[in-house]
Design a protein around this motif. Sequence first.
Motif, PDB file in Angstrom:
ATOM      1  N   TRP A 138      15.177  -0.438   2.466  1.00 16.66           N
ATOM      2  CA  TRP A 138      14.315   0.731   2.677  1.00 16.66           C
ATOM      3  C   TRP A 138      14.175   1.107   4.150  1.00 16.66           C
ATOM      4  CZ3 TRP A 138      13.086   4.238  -0.710  1.00 16.66           C
ATOM      5  CH2 TRP A 138      13.016   3.908  -2.080  1.00 16.66           C
ATOM      6  N   ARG A 139      14.713   0.298   5.025  1.00 15.50           N
ATOM      7  CA  ARG A 139      14.498   0.560   6.454  1.00 15.50           C
ATOM      8  C   ARG A 139      15.281   1.792   6.883  1.00 15.50           C
ATOM      9  NH1 ARG A 139      14.444  -5.807   8.466  1.00 15.50           N
ATOM     10  NH2 ARG A 139      12.925  -6.405   6.874  1.00 15.50           N
ATOM     11  N   GLY A 140      14.607   2.659   7.582  1.00 14.87           N
ATOM     12  CA  GLY A 140      15.209   3.922   7.993  1.00 14.87           C
ATOM     13  C   GLY A 140      15.036   5.017   6.955  1.00 14.87           C
ATOM     14  N   ILE A 141      14.538   4.644   5.784  1.00 11.64           N
ATOM     15  CA  ILE A 141      14.326   5.635   4.718  1.00 11.64           C
ATOM     16  C   ILE A 141      12.829   5.809   4.448  1.00 11.64           C
ATOM     17  CG2 ILE A 141      14.752   6.171   2.281  1.00 11.64           C
ATOM     18  CD1 ILE A 141      17.350   4.483   2.524  1.00 11.64           C
ATOM     19  N   GLY A 142      12.139   4.675   4.360  1.00  8.61           N
ATOM     20  CA  GLY A 142      10.698   4.716   4.116  1.00  8.61           C
ATOM     21  C   GLY A 142       9.960   3.937   5.183  1.00  8.61           C
ATOM     22  N   ARG A 143       8.696   3.698   4.929  1.00  9.43           N
ATOM     23  CA  ARG A 143       7.862   2.909   5.830  1.00  9.43           C
ATOM     24  C   ARG A 143       7.223   1.782   5.023  1.00  9.43           C
ATOM     25  NH1 ARG A 143       7.490   8.444   7.151  1.00  9.43           N
ATOM     26  NH2 ARG A 143       7.462   8.956   9.368  1.00  9.43           N
ATOM     27  N   GLY A 144       6.988   0.653   5.676  1.00  6.77           N
ATOM     28  CA  GLY A 144       6.424  -0.498   4.980  1.00  6.77           C
ATOM     29  C   GLY A 144       4.931  -0.626   5.212  1.00  6.77           C
ATOM     30  N   PHE A 145       4.235  -1.124   4.206  1.00  3.73           N
ATOM     31  CA  PHE A 145       2.785  -1.309   4.342  1.00  3.73           C
ATOM     32  C   PHE A 145       2.394  -2.617   3.681  1.00  3.73           C
ATOM     33  CE2 PHE A 145      -1.679  -0.775   4.193  1.00  3.73           C
ATOM     34  CZ  PHE A 145      -2.001   0.196   5.128  1.00  3.73           C
ATOM     35  N   LEU A 146       1.614  -3.414   4.400  1.00  3.30           N
ATOM     36  CA  LEU A 146       1.151  -4.687   3.863  1.00  3.30           C
ATOM     37  C   LEU A 146      -0.293  -4.541   3.402  1.00  3.30           C
ATOM     38  CD1 LEU A 146       1.784  -7.732   3.464  1.00  3.30           C
ATOM     39  CD2 LEU A 146       0.732  -8.105   5.704  1.00  3.30           C
ATOM     40  N   VAL A 147      -0.519  -4.727   2.100  1.00  2.00           N
ATOM     41  CA  VAL A 147      -1.888  -4.654   1.582  1.00  2.00           C
ATOM     42  C   VAL A 147      -2.493  -6.048   1.657  1.00  2.00           C
ATOM     43  CG1 VAL A 147      -3.362  -3.995  -0.340  1.00  2.00           C
ATOM     44  CG2 VAL A 147      -1.203  -2.789   0.041  1.00  2.00           C
ATOM     45  N   GLU A 148      -3.519  -6.163   2.500  1.00  4.52           N
ATOM     46  CA  GLU A 148      -4.156  -7.458   2.730  1.00  4.52           C
ATOM     47  C   GLU A 148      -5.106  -7.782   1.590  1.00  4.52           C
ATOM     48  OE1 GLU A 148      -3.622  -9.212   5.611  1.00  4.52           O
ATOM     49  OE2 GLU A 148      -3.545  -7.844   7.316  1.00  4.52           O
ATOM     50  N   ALA A 149      -5.298  -9.078   1.363  1.00  6.00           N
ATOM     51  CA  ALA A 149      -6.213  -9.487   0.303  1.00  6.00           C
ATOM     52  C   ALA A 149      -7.651  -9.192   0.694  1.00  6.00           C
ATOM     53  CB  ALA A 149      -6.042 -10.972   0.014  1.00  6.00           C
ATOM     54  N   ARG A 150      -7.966  -9.447   1.956  1.00 15.05           N
ATOM     55  CA  ARG A 150      -9.343  -9.249   2.390  1.00 15.05           C
ATOM     56  C   ARG A 150      -9.508  -7.854   2.966  1.00 15.05           C
ATOM     57  NH1 ARG A 150     -11.802 -13.948   5.938  1.00 15.05           N
ATOM     58  NH2 ARG A 150      -9.851 -13.664   7.040  1.00 15.05           N
ATOM     59  N   GLY A 151     -10.459  -7.128   2.444  1.00 13.81           N
ATOM     60  CA  GLY A 151     -10.723  -5.796   2.965  1.00 13.81           C
ATOM     61  C   GLY A 151     -11.754  -5.845   4.065  1.00 13.81           C
ATOM     62  N   GLY A 152     -12.123  -4.662   4.552  1.00 15.58           N
ATOM     63  CA  GLY A 152     -13.180  -4.559   5.537  1.00 15.58           C
ATOM     64  C   GLY A 152     -12.809  -5.103   6.894  1.00 15.58           C
ATOM     65  N   ARG A 153     -11.552  -5.416   7.078  1.00 16.66           N
ATOM     66  CA  ARG A 153     -11.130  -5.995   8.345  1.00 16.66           C
ATOM     67  C   ARG A 153     -10.378  -4.985   9.190  1.00 16.66           C
ATOM     68  NH1 ARG A 153     -12.115 -11.470  10.205  1.00 16.66           N
ATOM     69  NH2 ARG A 153     -13.469 -12.226   8.583  1.00 16.66           N
ATOM     70  N   GLY A 154     -10.330  -3.765   8.728  1.00 14.46           N
ATOM     71  CA  GLY A 154      -9.577  -2.777   9.475  1.00 14.46           C
ATOM     72  C   GLY A 154      -8.099  -2.974   9.257  1.00 14.46           C
ATOM     73  N   GLY A 155      -7.321  -2.281  10.033  1.00 14.68           N
ATOM     74  CA  GLY A 155      -5.886  -2.373   9.851  1.00 14.68           C
ATOM     75  C   GLY A 155      -5.183  -2.278  11.172  1.00 14.68           C
ATOM     76  N   GLN A 156      -3.890  -2.311  11.134  1.00 20.53           N
ATOM     77  CA  GLN A 156      -3.108  -2.139  12.338  1.00 20.53           C
ATOM     78  C   GLN A 156      -1.770  -1.514  11.998  1.00 20.53           C
ATOM     79  OE1 GLN A 156      -4.717  -5.682  13.139  1.00 20.53           O
ATOM     80  NE2 GLN A 156      -4.606  -5.627  10.916  1.00 20.53           N
ATOM     81  N   THR A 157      -1.215  -0.852  12.985  1.00 21.16           N
ATOM     82  CA  THR A 157       0.051  -0.160  12.792  1.00 21.16           C
ATOM     83  C   THR A 157       0.950  -0.436  13.975  1.00 21.16           C
ATOM     84  OG1 THR A 157      -0.963   1.595  11.494  1.00 21.16           O
ATOM     85  CG2 THR A 157       1.138   2.105  12.529  1.00 21.16           C
ATOM     86  N   ILE A 158       2.197  -0.726  13.696  1.00 19.80           N
ATOM     87  CA  ILE A 158       3.163  -1.012  14.740  1.00 19.80           C
ATOM     88  C   ILE A 158       3.525   0.300  15.448  1.00 19.80           C
ATOM     89  CG2 ILE A 158       5.271  -0.640  13.397  1.00 19.80           C
ATOM     90  CD1 ILE A 158       6.293  -3.300  14.438  1.00 19.80           C
ATOM     91  N   PRO A 159       3.742   0.257  16.780  1.00 17.55           N
ATOM     92  CA  PRO A 159       4.197   1.481  17.443  1.00 17.55           C
ATOM     93  C   PRO A 159       5.482   1.984  16.789  1.00 17.55           C
ATOM     94  CG  PRO A 159       3.582  -0.170  19.060  1.00 17.55           C
ATOM     95  CD  PRO A 159       3.552  -0.852  17.723  1.00 17.55           C
ATOM     96  N   GLY A 160       5.571   3.263  16.569  1.00 15.49           N
ATOM     97  CA  GLY A 160       6.705   3.818  15.844  1.00 15.49           C
ATOM     98  C   GLY A 160       6.386   4.015  14.381  1.00 15.49           C
ATOM     99  N   GLY A 161       5.402   3.259  13.881  1.00 14.93           N
ATOM    100  CA  GLY A 161       4.858   3.544  12.563  1.00 14.93           C
ATOM    101  C   GLY A 161       5.607   2.961  11.386  1.00 14.93           C
ATOM    102  N   GLU A 162       6.583   2.071  11.621  1.00 12.49           N
ATOM    103  CA  GLU A 162       7.362   1.603  10.477  1.00 12.49           C
ATOM    104  C   GLU A 162       6.617   0.590   9.623  1.00 12.49           C
ATOM    105  OE1 GLU A 162      11.047  -0.448  11.298  1.00 12.49           O
ATOM    106  OE2 GLU A 162      11.918   0.385   9.464  1.00 12.49           O
ATOM    107  N   TRP A 163       5.631  -0.073  10.206  1.00 12.84           N
ATOM    108  CA  TRP A 163       4.980  -1.185   9.509  1.00 12.84           C
ATOM    109  C   TRP A 163       3.498  -1.163   9.840  1.00 12.84           C
ATOM    110  CZ3 TRP A 163       5.386  -4.288   5.626  1.00 12.84           C
ATOM    111  CH2 TRP A 163       4.880  -5.590   5.603  1.00 12.84           C
ATOM    112  N   ALA A 164       2.677  -1.296   8.823  1.00 11.08           N
ATOM    113  CA  ALA A 164       1.238  -1.309   9.038  1.00 11.08           C
ATOM    114  C   ALA A 164       0.619  -2.272   8.046  1.00 11.08           C
ATOM    115  CB  ALA A 164       0.645   0.090   8.865  1.00 11.08           C
TER     116      ALA A 164
END
Length: 698
Positions: A138-164
């Motif tokens: 999927w690289r170069g076609i879509g973007r990846g997202f990791l759904v964390e088990a624990r919520g309420g901790r905010g999130g983060q995104t890699i520069p360029g936006g491919e992974w969050a």
Amino acid sequence: MRWASGLWATCGALAAATTLVTTSAAAQIVSDSDGDGLPDEWERSGHGILDPRIHGVSVGKRDFIIVYALRGNTDAAAARAAMERVRTFYAGLPIPNPDGSTGLNLVLVEGPRLAAEYNDPDRSTYDAMYGAGFPVAWRGIGRGFLVEARGGRGGQTIPGGEWAAAGAPWQTIAHEIGHQLGIDGHAPPGSGVSPLYGSIMSYDYNYSFNGNADAVHMSTGRFAGVTLDETRLDEVLPFALGDVAFLQAAPYKFKLQADGPSRVLVDWNRNGIPGERGIQADINDGYAVSGSLPALELGPTSGAPVLAPVGRHLFLVYPQATTPQASWTNAFNVNAHGASIMVSRIGSDGPTSPVDGRGSATSELSAVGFGNNTLAVGYQTAGIARIVYWPVRAEGGLGDRKEILWPKTMQTAVSSDPFKPDRVLLVVGTEPAPPPPKAPSPIPGTNPGQPTPQVPPSSANERPALFMLLWSAAAQEVHVVRVAYDGLNFTFPPQYSYPLRTGNIDRLKCSSPPAATIDPANNSLIVACRNDAWNRGVVRTHHFAYRNGGYAELSFMLDVGDFGSDEAPTLVLDPPFPGERRSRMTVYGKVAAPGNVAAIVRRAREVRDGSGVGGWRTSMMSNEWEKTQSAPAAASFDGSHAYAVRFSHQDARIPDRIVLYRRTGIVPGPLRDFDDLPLLRMAMKTRLEALRAYHRVK
Ligand SMILES: [Zn+2]
């Protein structure tokens, strides 16, 4: 009032091990008639793993693909439901597509569940989880997202936006995907955080808008025509009340008043009077109190910095021990060798290199300006109270250092037990000046043309008076010592100290180190501290009136709120609210964290618009990552608050440059609303093209 010890969900940038190309220069020229970054050819015939019949991408509508992986015991059904809600969010954006539809089509692809070895947050990096969680196909076609088990901790995104990465709630995920698509900041480009920027990309409105968690949205910039500046505000907005009613909800709770069909009066400075002109106010403390950037870095320090305005100069003073080496990993150790007193002046072009004021402090410091031309620093060395002071020259340089010690014999005389101070606090009030020597009386009847003598301003009848407050952890009492001044030197007069009292026999009890200052509006002494016997954890201000040369009579007390900290609060005064005879108070305090654990700082400021709990509006300072092990420093200076903190990097690789200084609260600069959608439309295409080029997907 008690603050929830809840987590402050927020969002940070992931440190990227790889450098992503962020321009589309390297991308091949292909036809992409709907502008979503996916070539028309792919959307018609598929490409690699992408199959239009399965994934529903089409020419004519903006599509984007999120492959979401699950971490730990993340519930797959809950993750799917959250992602579906995010899908609805992006589908609802008012972005027109060539095929006549509107909105962005989020294509959801369920990715892998990460192995249990990635559950430990201390042992698995987001880089490693990218490798395991975002399939190569999927690289170069879509973007990846990791759904964390624990919520309420905010999130983060890699520069360029491919992974969050983020957990619940869905608003956090939608916010991170906004970053992935290309909205990098949390405030509009070229603007600070504005209460009128109602975007989900602003921390202020990430989770709720106008009191409604489902009303979060991308901003369309409808208020972009108004530029606000905290240093010169008019309390008028050229909009209908209904359009800006969200300002009355959390996080701001501003008081609004309709003034005709398309005009609203606001109470930006929260003094209870909407519609004022040309005022100054901190209006963007919804998520946190912002400050001038970048913060100045000084240090290292072994304890809490303190700030002291002296005339038109501002001094930053902090203790610096040589053994053990000063480091954020060490508590301030009063049993270790004393710390040097480092003095730096914060000039308009930055801090001067610090002067080593010598002395060997074995306590935190206190610093005040005296009479516009003297800097005085109080502390203790092995239980002996000590004041070092310098004349301050007109250009801000320091003259010769002088020093006085509180005599041991008198120290033991203040009560039946020895009173060894753990903290020494200096405060400056005013007292009547001695009457000037009388001029010879004119002979009656002569000099008839002489005008009636003017009554001199009251300041000419007053002079500054220095008081030293001693706090003992064992006795939990605060004792006052009047310090004499002969115009050049301070001396301790031959008198005993006296304890502050809250009644005829009851002495003021402070369970933790106090803050103290004297209110210039009424010359009363204010001592802020906790009294755990009465109200555990709550910081209370005690106001003592000036009578006959001393501070004896308790006028009133005010509860500020529960900082839960063992560190001293910091008290800052600003001019009174209209009709009041005492200054407005702001209390800064390190939050919670027993022992020496690094924690954030909160600010509680008095408000008169009814929006605060108990009359106080509380906000986090800076952000959830700016943690300290010491009390913060703050002072009212030059129209805003000067603020310094002993910053804990929490990262041993970063050198101990750890006194951070900034101007905070009222900060000059434009604050604007912004239309997110053109940026989103442009960036979702160029960012994906950059990812495609980076992964050499042809
Ligand atoms: Zn963010």
